[in-house]
Motif scaffolding. Structure first.
Motif, PDB file in Angstrom:
ATOM      1  N   PRO A 165       0.821  -1.215   0.000  1.00 41.27           N
ATOM      2  CA  PRO A 165       0.000   0.000   0.000  1.00 41.27           C
ATOM      3  C   PRO A 165       0.857   1.268   0.000  1.00 41.27           C
ATOM      4  CG  PRO A 165      -0.745  -1.557   1.681  1.00 41.27           C
ATOM      5  CD  PRO A 165       0.595  -2.032   1.199  1.00 41.27           C
ATOM      6  N   VAL A 166       0.364   2.284  -0.690  1.00 41.22           N
ATOM      7  CA  VAL A 166       0.975   3.615  -0.679  1.00 41.22           C
ATOM      8  C   VAL A 166      -0.111   4.602  -0.273  1.00 41.22           C
ATOM      9  CG1 VAL A 166       2.216   5.376  -1.985  1.00 41.22           C
ATOM     10  CG2 VAL A 166       2.555   2.955  -2.535  1.00 41.22           C
ATOM     11  N   VAL A 167       0.144   5.367   0.778  1.00 42.79           N
ATOM     12  CA  VAL A 167      -0.861   6.296   1.301  1.00 42.79           C
ATOM     13  C   VAL A 167      -0.240   7.674   1.476  1.00 42.79           C
ATOM     14  CG1 VAL A 167      -2.122   4.450   2.478  1.00 42.79           C
ATOM     15  CG2 VAL A 167      -0.357   5.732   3.711  1.00 42.79           C
ATOM     16  N   LEU A 168      -1.100   8.691   1.555  1.00 41.24           N
ATOM     17  CA  LEU A 168      -0.670  10.047   1.859  1.00 41.24           C
ATOM     18  C   LEU A 168      -0.838  10.303   3.344  1.00 41.24           C
ATOM     19  CD1 LEU A 168      -2.365  12.006  -1.068  1.00 41.24           C
ATOM     20  CD2 LEU A 168       0.039  11.321  -0.912  1.00 41.24           C
ATOM     21  N   CYS A 169      -0.003  11.182   3.901  1.00 37.69           N
ATOM     22  CA  CYS A 169      -0.168  11.534   5.311  1.00 37.69           C
ATOM     23  C   CYS A 169       0.443  12.889   5.587  1.00 37.69           C
ATOM     24  CB  CYS A 169       0.452  10.476   6.224  1.00 37.69           C
ATOM     25  SG  CYS A 169       2.256  10.531   6.328  1.00 37.69           S
ATOM     26  N   ASP A 170       0.068  13.441   6.714  1.00 41.95           N
ATOM     27  CA  ASP A 170       0.723  14.618   7.281  1.00 41.95           C
ATOM     28  C   ASP A 170       1.228  14.180   8.649  1.00 41.95           C
ATOM     29  OD1 ASP A 170       1.486  16.975   8.531  1.00 41.95           O
ATOM     30  OD2 ASP A 170      -0.188  18.143   7.733  1.00 41.95           O
ATOM     31  N   ALA A 171       2.526  13.930   8.752  1.00 41.17           N
ATOM     32  CA  ALA A 171       3.102  13.356   9.972  1.00 41.17           C
ATOM     33  C   ALA A 171       2.930  14.263  11.181  1.00 41.17           C
ATOM     34  CB  ALA A 171       4.589  13.047   9.766  1.00 41.17           C
ATOM     35  N   ARG A 172       2.559  15.519  10.974  1.00 40.05           N
ATOM     36  CA  ARG A 172       2.359  16.433  12.102  1.00 40.05           C
ATOM     37  C   ARG A 172       1.016  16.219  12.771  1.00 40.05           C
ATOM     38  NH1 ARG A 172       3.176  21.666   8.475  1.00 40.05           N
ATOM     39  NH2 ARG A 172       1.599  20.412   7.363  1.00 40.05           N
ATOM     40  N   ARG A 173       0.100  15.580  12.071  1.00 39.26           N
ATOM     41  CA  ARG A 173      -1.270  15.443  12.563  1.00 39.26           C
ATOM     42  C   ARG A 173      -1.507  14.063  13.157  1.00 39.26           C
ATOM     43  NH1 ARG A 173      -4.753  16.114   7.674  1.00 39.26           N
ATOM     44  NH2 ARG A 173      -6.325  15.450   9.176  1.00 39.26           N
ATOM     45  N   ARG A 174      -2.042  14.036  14.358  1.00 41.18           N
ATOM     46  CA  ARG A 174      -2.295  12.775  15.061  1.00 41.18           C
ATOM     47  C   ARG A 174      -3.263  11.890  14.292  1.00 41.18           C
ATOM     48  NH1 ARG A 174      -1.879  10.609  20.175  1.00 41.18           N
ATOM     49  NH2 ARG A 174      -3.588   9.270  20.864  1.00 41.18           N
ATOM     50  N   ASP A 175      -4.362  12.466  13.789  1.00 40.30           N
ATOM     51  CA  ASP A 175      -5.352  11.647  13.094  1.00 40.30           C
ATOM     52  C   ASP A 175      -4.773  11.058  11.817  1.00 40.30           C
ATOM     53  OD1 ASP A 175      -5.207  14.153  11.913  1.00 40.30           O
ATOM     54  OD2 ASP A 175      -7.346  14.245  11.422  1.00 40.30           O
ATOM     55  N   SER A 176      -3.984  11.824  11.094  1.00 38.20           N
ATOM     56  CA  SER A 176      -3.373  11.328   9.866  1.00 38.20           C
ATOM     57  C   SER A 176      -2.365  10.220  10.158  1.00 38.20           C
ATOM     58  CB  SER A 176      -2.686  12.488   9.134  1.00 38.20           C
ATOM     59  OG  SER A 176      -2.106  12.046   7.922  1.00 38.20           O
ATOM     60  N   SER A 177      -1.570  10.397  11.201  1.00 41.54           N
ATOM     61  CA  SER A 177      -0.585   9.376  11.570  1.00 41.54           C
ATOM     62  C   SER A 177      -1.273   8.094  12.034  1.00 41.54           C
ATOM     63  CB  SER A 177       0.336   9.906  12.673  1.00 41.54           C
ATOM     64  OG  SER A 177       1.061  11.029  12.225  1.00 41.54           O
ATOM     65  N   LYS A 178      -2.401   8.237  12.737  1.00 42.98           N
ATOM     66  CA  LYS A 178      -3.159   7.055  13.148  1.00 42.98           C
ATOM     67  C   LYS A 178      -3.652   6.269  11.938  1.00 42.98           C
ATOM     68  CE  LYS A 178      -5.170   7.673  17.746  1.00 42.98           C
ATOM     69  NZ  LYS A 178      -6.453   7.794  18.486  1.00 42.98           N
ATOM     70  N   GLU A 179      -4.112   6.993  10.916  1.00 44.24           N
ATOM     71  CA  GLU A 179      -4.608   6.322   9.711  1.00 44.24           C
ATOM     72  C   GLU A 179      -3.491   5.526   9.028  1.00 44.24           C
ATOM     73  OE1 GLU A 179      -7.672   5.982   8.549  1.00 44.24           O
ATOM     74  OE2 GLU A 179      -8.390   7.031  10.334  1.00 44.24           O
ATOM     75  N   VAL A 180      -2.281   6.042   9.081  1.00 45.02           N
ATOM     76  CA  VAL A 180      -1.141   5.314   8.527  1.00 45.02           C
ATOM     77  C   VAL A 180      -0.939   3.990   9.256  1.00 45.02           C
ATOM     78  CG1 VAL A 180       1.373   5.334   8.259  1.00 45.02           C
ATOM     79  CG2 VAL A 180       0.036   7.365   7.669  1.00 45.02           C
ATOM     80  N   LEU A 181      -0.989   4.027  10.588  1.00 46.02           N
ATOM     81  CA  LEU A 181      -0.794   2.809  11.379  1.00 46.02           C
ATOM     82  C   LEU A 181      -1.924   1.808  11.144  1.00 46.02           C
ATOM     83  CD1 LEU A 181       0.395   4.442  14.719  1.00 46.02           C
ATOM     84  CD2 LEU A 181       1.800   3.455  12.895  1.00 46.02           C
ATOM     85  N   ILE A 182      -3.141   2.310  11.009  1.00 40.56           N
ATOM     86  CA  ILE A 182      -4.278   1.430  10.724  1.00 40.56           C
ATOM     87  C   ILE A 182      -4.105   0.770   9.357  1.00 40.56           C
ATOM     88  CG2 ILE A 182      -6.762   1.402  10.246  1.00 40.56           C
ATOM     89  CD1 ILE A 182      -7.033   3.585  12.411  1.00 40.56           C
ATOM     90  N   ALA A 183      -3.627   1.542   8.375  1.00 42.83           N
ATOM     91  CA  ALA A 183      -3.392   0.983   7.039  1.00 42.83           C
ATOM     92  C   ALA A 183      -2.348  -0.126   7.096  1.00 42.83           C
ATOM     93  CB  ALA A 183      -2.951   2.086   6.078  1.00 42.83           C
ATOM     94  N   LEU A 184      -1.301   0.067   7.921  1.00 46.48           N
ATOM     95  CA  LEU A 184      -0.278  -0.973   8.066  1.00 46.48           C
ATOM     96  C   LEU A 184      -0.872  -2.229   8.693  1.00 46.48           C
ATOM     97  CD1 LEU A 184       2.596  -2.071   8.026  1.00 46.48           C
ATOM     98  CD2 LEU A 184       2.978  -0.923  10.238  1.00 46.48           C
TER      99      LEU A 184
END
Length: 202
Positions: A165-184
Motif C-alpha cells: 500500500p501507498v498512502v498520503l499523510c501529514d506526519a504532524r497530525r495525530r489523526d493522519s498518523s493514526k490512519e497510517v498505522l491502521i493501514a499498516l
C-alpha cells in the motif's frame, strides 16, 4: 477474551503488544510522526547537527533541520483495551544503520515514510524490509510546498510490488498518523490471511 495477569487474578485483560517500525530517509518526518501519535511523552535520542555532519548529511530539501536521531524514537499508542502499539523510529543516516537489526527484531511491520522531494532516500528502507521479509507500507509525507504526485506514480518510481500500500499523510497530525498505522495493520492482517489460506491443503 479475558486473561489472568502474572498474579493469576481473573478478569484482567492483558493487551496484545505489537511492535511497529517507522523508517525512511534523513529528515523525512519519523520523529514527527512518532511524537504526533504517541499517547505518552515519546522517548527521543536526538542530537544537534554539528560540523562533523558537513559533507556527510545531505540537507538539500531540509535545510532548516537542526537535529537528528542517533539511536531511535519510541512511542506508544493504544487501540481500545486489548491492543497496544509500540512505535520505534529508526535513524535515517547510513552510519547509524547498525542499530536496525536490533530495532527490527520482533517487529510486526513497518511504515516507510517518503518525501517526494527526496524519493530516492526511501530505497534503503524498502530494500531492508524486502530482504528481511518485514511487511511494510509507504506513507508519503505531504510537506508544505512539496509537489503532489499521483500515488501510482510514486509506486512506479519506488518500484514497489502491487500489494504494497501507498498512502498520503501529514506526519504532524495525530489523526493522519493514526490512519497510517491502521493501514499498516490492515496490510499485515491481509497478508496473514493470504498465507493461511495458501497453507491449507487443496
Amino acid at each position: 477474551m479475558d486473561y489472568g495477569n502474572s498474579d493469576g487474578v481473573p478478569g484482567v485483560t492483558i493487551p496484545t503488544a505489537i511492535k511497529i517500525l517507522v523508517a525512511g530517509g534523513f529528515g523525512v518526518g519519523k520523529t514527527t510522526l512518532v511524537s504526533a501519535v504517541s499517547e505518552t511523552q515519546p522517548l527521543r535520542t536526538e542530537e544537534v547537527l554539528s560540523e562533523r555532519g558537513v559533507g556527510v548529511d545531505d540537507l538539500s530539501g531540509v535545510e532548516a533541520k537542526t537535529t537528528t536521531t542517533v539511536a531511535m524514537d519510541f512511542g506508544r499508542i493504544s487501540f481500545g483495551d486489548d491492543l497496544v502499539l509500540y512505535l520505534f523510529g529508526t535513524p535515517g543516516q547510513d552510519r547509524f544503520w547498525f542499530v536496525w537489526d536490533e530495532l527490527a527484531l520482533g517487529a510486526l511491520g513497518a511504515v516507510v515514510l517518503a518525501d517526494t522531494r527526496r524519493l530516492a532516500d526511501s530505497f534503503p528502507s524498502i530494500d531492508y524490509f524486502e530482504r528481511h521479509q518485514v511487511p511494510f507500507i509507504v506513507a508519503v509525507n505531504c510537506f508544505d510546498g512539496a509537489r503532489r504526485y499521483d500515488l501510482d506514480d510514486v509506486r512506479l518510481a519506488l518500484d514497489l510490488d502491487p500489494e504494497v500500500p501507498v498512502v498520503l499523510c501529514d506526519a504532524r497530525r495525530r489523526d493522519s498518523s493514526k490512519e497510517v498505522l491502521i493501514a499498516l495493520l490492515h496490510h499485515v492482517m491481509k497478508g496473514k490471511g493470504t498465507r493461511s489460506r495458501a497453507d491449507q491443503p487443496a
